[in-house]
Design a protein around this motif. Structure first.
Motif, short mmCIF file in Angstrom:
data_model
loop_
_atom_site.label_atom_id
_atom_site.label_comp_id
_atom_site.label_asym_id
_atom_site.label_seq_id
_atom_site.Cartn_x
_atom_site.Cartn_y
_atom_site.Cartn_z
N GLU A 85 68.06 96.45 15.68
CA GLU A 85 67.02 95.45 15.88
C GLU A 85 65.67 95.89 15.33
N THR A 86 64.98 94.96 14.67
CA THR A 86 63.58 95.16 14.31
C THR A 86 62.74 95.00 15.57
N PRO A 87 61.78 95.87 15.85
CA PRO A 87 60.98 95.74 17.07
C PRO A 87 60.08 94.52 17.04
N LEU A 88 59.58 94.15 18.19
CA LEU A 88 58.64 93.04 18.32
C LEU A 88 57.35 93.56 18.92
N ILE A 89 56.23 93.15 18.37
CA ILE A 89 54.92 93.51 18.92
C ILE A 89 54.26 92.23 19.41
N TYR A 90 54.01 92.16 20.70
CA TYR A 90 53.44 90.98 21.32
C TYR A 90 52.24 91.44 22.13
N ASP A 91 51.05 90.92 21.80
CA ASP A 91 49.80 91.42 22.35
C ASP A 91 49.71 92.92 22.01
N ASP A 92 49.53 93.78 22.99
CA ASP A 92 49.42 95.21 22.71
C ASP A 92 50.70 95.95 23.12
N PHE A 93 51.82 95.23 23.16
CA PHE A 93 53.06 95.85 23.62
C PHE A 93 54.12 95.79 22.52
N LEU A 94 54.84 96.87 22.37
CA LEU A 94 55.92 96.96 21.41
C LEU A 94 57.24 97.02 22.16
N TYR A 95 58.18 96.15 21.77
CA TYR A 95 59.48 96.07 22.43
C TYR A 95 60.57 96.47 21.44
N THR A 96 61.42 97.40 21.87
CA THR A 96 62.52 97.84 21.04
C THR A 96 63.80 97.87 21.87
N CYS A 97 64.87 97.32 21.30
CA CYS A 97 66.11 97.17 22.06
C CYS A 97 67.25 97.91 21.35
N GLN A 98 67.99 98.71 22.10
CA GLN A 98 69.13 99.44 21.58
C GLN A 98 70.34 98.51 21.44
N THR A 99 71.34 98.94 20.68
CA THR A 99 72.56 98.14 20.54
C THR A 99 73.27 97.96 21.87
N THR A 100 73.03 98.86 22.82
CA THR A 100 73.64 98.76 24.15
C THR A 100 72.85 97.86 25.10
N GLY A 101 71.72 97.31 24.63
CA GLY A 101 70.92 96.42 25.45
C GLY A 101 69.80 97.09 26.22
N VAL A 102 69.57 98.40 26.01
CA VAL A 102 68.47 99.07 26.70
C VAL A 102 67.17 98.68 26.01
N LEU A 103 66.31 97.99 26.74
CA LEU A 103 65.04 97.48 26.23
C LEU A 103 63.90 98.38 26.71
N SER A 104 63.08 98.83 25.75
CA SER A 104 61.94 99.67 26.08
C SER A 104 60.65 98.96 25.70
N CYS A 105 59.63 99.16 26.52
CA CYS A 105 58.32 98.56 26.28
C CYS A 105 57.28 99.67 26.17
N TYR A 106 56.58 99.72 25.03
CA TYR A 106 55.53 100.70 24.77
C TYR A 106 54.18 100.00 24.59
N ARG A 107 53.11 100.71 24.85
CA ARG A 107 51.81 100.24 24.39
C ARG A 107 51.72 100.55 22.91
N ALA A 108 51.53 99.52 22.10
CA ALA A 108 51.60 99.68 20.65
C ALA A 108 50.50 100.59 20.11
N SER A 109 49.35 100.57 20.75
CA SER A 109 48.22 101.35 20.25
C SER A 109 48.32 102.84 20.57
N SER A 110 49.06 103.20 21.63
CA SER A 110 49.06 104.59 22.07
C SER A 110 50.43 105.22 22.22
N GLY A 111 51.48 104.40 22.35
CA GLY A 111 52.82 104.92 22.57
C GLY A 111 53.19 105.15 24.01
N ASP A 112 52.32 104.78 24.95
CA ASP A 112 52.66 104.91 26.37
C ASP A 112 53.90 104.06 26.69
N LEU A 113 54.88 104.66 27.36
CA LEU A 113 56.11 103.96 27.71
C LEU A 113 55.98 103.36 29.12
#
Length: 461
Positions: free
Chosen positions: A354-382
């Motif tokens: 999956e290509t990640p999605l950046i919405y507002d200041d949050f970056l969302y990345t989803c694994q093939t197994t469905g594990v969804l992670s949310c980061y702050r796009a500007s700093s990398g905070d998980l």
């Protein structure tokens, strides 16, 4: 005279504002390539629904059957929606989805028709269809792939369809061929596996998947293949090659993107040993970086002066945030997470498909197994890593978003609607009733989902 000049100036200013607003509205209505303008995946011009029911036709505006197999996402211009498909002329082509590790090629080598369909966005009626090419495939495909993986691209005048070894085709909006380009046989074979050379991979054929994009009157393609890989810029008017730059990398199934931020407008591409940026006008390398996963798929994302690169196959699953003014080799030193041009990184944060999605200041990345992670796009905070579904579903389609809702489609046909923000909240789960491998499109408040057999329009009814 001064008064007249002042009035003219005010009229000019108003017209400029109206023109800008009209252009912005058109950009939101149109979804011209993979994940919409610049692959952002976000629509803001009208709210979309959170729930629907395909069996009961609740919030289902129309459903149109598309023959054959194709993982190309819908693209939209005005009232026209375009998709491609490869139609096996001898049998129903096999498709194997889900979580598995079988690397063998699919049994789908009979004569195909590579077709383009133009649908009415409002009604789903097929306005026209045409065969771009017919013949036996020049390369085989992965069991989970198709012979029509690449998403089309349009600028409102030209409509491009890329079928890998079967060629690049340019049509007008009525389906008349304008030009075509043959790049020869493009073998995207996994010659690197688990971060090491794989001699046996040269015999595996997984098919081609990098989509073309249009920017500034040019068509850009990325062809990271078994031998003589390259990126190239063509004139969208006639298909003439403007520049071509050699790339020496493993096979890549990623679509390129454009970064207009920073001092050097550039084409940005993913890769295993050579991700980086190239001058849009000349094709000259601006920066490079190594250290990706060995089968790169996600498209680079551009946001707020940062270029996000990720991949997740083999032991490395990196997510990098590279500054748009990067120059030279910006690869991280062993053990480092940042340097002058890498703002932040998460060395286990990348997604495979999956290509990640950046919405507002949050970056969302989803694994093939469905594990969804949310980061702050500007700093990398998980903020969280949570699972969508039970863990049995596979996830290939990339997320899209609109009006406070992010849509994640599983391969088995469940569309999870997630609330943006730092807390993991699933607003709804909707069943499409068919396999979903293609990334949806959004236009004028409707979600357009490509399933294994249909295009389905979802919206307020």
């Amino acid at each position: 005279m001064a008064h007249i000049s002042s009035v003219r100036a005010k009229i000019t200013s108003v017209l400029t504002i109206l023109s800008t607003l009209a252009g912005s509205a058109a950009e939101q209505t149109n979804w011209p390539s993979f994940r919409g303008p610049l692959a952002l995946g976000i629509s803001t011009n009208a709210p979309t629904v959170a729930t629907w029911n395909v069996e009961k036709s609740e919030n289902i505006l129309w459903k149109t059957a598309i023959p054959g197999l194709g993982h190309s996402s819908p693209i939209i211009w005005g009232d026209r929606l375009f998709v491609t498909s490869a139609v096996n002329q001898s049998k129903n082509a096999p498709l194997k989805v889900g979580l598995y590790g079988d690397p063998a090629s699919a049994d789908d080598n009979e004569v195909q028709q590579w077709k383009i369909f133009c649908l009415s966005k409002k009604t789903g009626d097929i306005l026209w269809q045409t065969n771009a090419h017919e013949g036996m495939p020049k390369v085989r495909r992965h069991p989970k792939a198709t012979h029509a993986n690449c998403t089309m691209a349009t600028d409102g005048t030209n409509v491009l369809a890329f079928f890998g070894s079967e060629g690049l085709y340019c049509f007008d909006l009525e389906g008349h061929l304008r030009w075509q380009k043959d790049f020869g046989v493009l073998r995207a074979n996994p010659t690197v596996y688990n971060d090491a050379p794989d001699p046996e991979g040269a015999s595996l054929e997984w098919g081609f998947a990098s989509s073309p994009i249009i920017y500034g009157g040019r068509v850009f393609v990325q062809c990271d293949v078994l031998s003589n890989g390259f990126i190239a810029a063509l004139d969208v008017a006639d298909g003439k090659e403007i520049w071509r730059t050699r790339r020496d990398d493993t096979a890549t199934w990623s679509t390129p993107n454009v970064c207009a931020d920073g001092p050097n407008p550039q084409l940005v591409v993913n890769g295993w040993k050579h991700m980086g940026g190239y001058n849009l006008q000349t094709g000259e390398e601006i920066w490079r970086m190594s250290g990706g996963g060995d089968c790169p798929v996600p498209t680079p994302m551009v946001w707020n002066g940062l270029i996000f690169m990720m991949s997740a196959h083999g032991p490395r699953k990196p997510l990098y945030a590279v500054r748009a003014d990067a120059v030279g080799d910006v690869s991280l030193a062993r053990g480092a997470a940042t340097n002058k041009y890498v703002a932040w990184s998460a060395l286990r944060g990348g997604s495979y498909m999956e290509t990640p999605l950046i919405y507002d200041d949050f970056l969302y990345t989803c694994q093939t197994t469905g594990v969804l992670s949310c980061y702050r796009a500007s700093s990398g905070d998980l903020f969280y890593s949570e699972r969508l579904g039970s863990g049995d579903d596979g996830f290939t389609a990339s997320p899209v978003a609109s009006a406070g809702k992010i849509y994640f489609a599983s391969e088995q046909g469940a569309v999870y609607v997630v609330k943006p923000g730092t807390n993991f909240t699933v607003l709804a789960t909707n069943k499409m009733g068919e396999v979903c491998m293609a990334t949806p499109a959004i236009s004028d408040g409707s979600l357009f989902v490509r399933t294994q057999g249909h295009v389905i329009a979802v919206g307020q009814k």
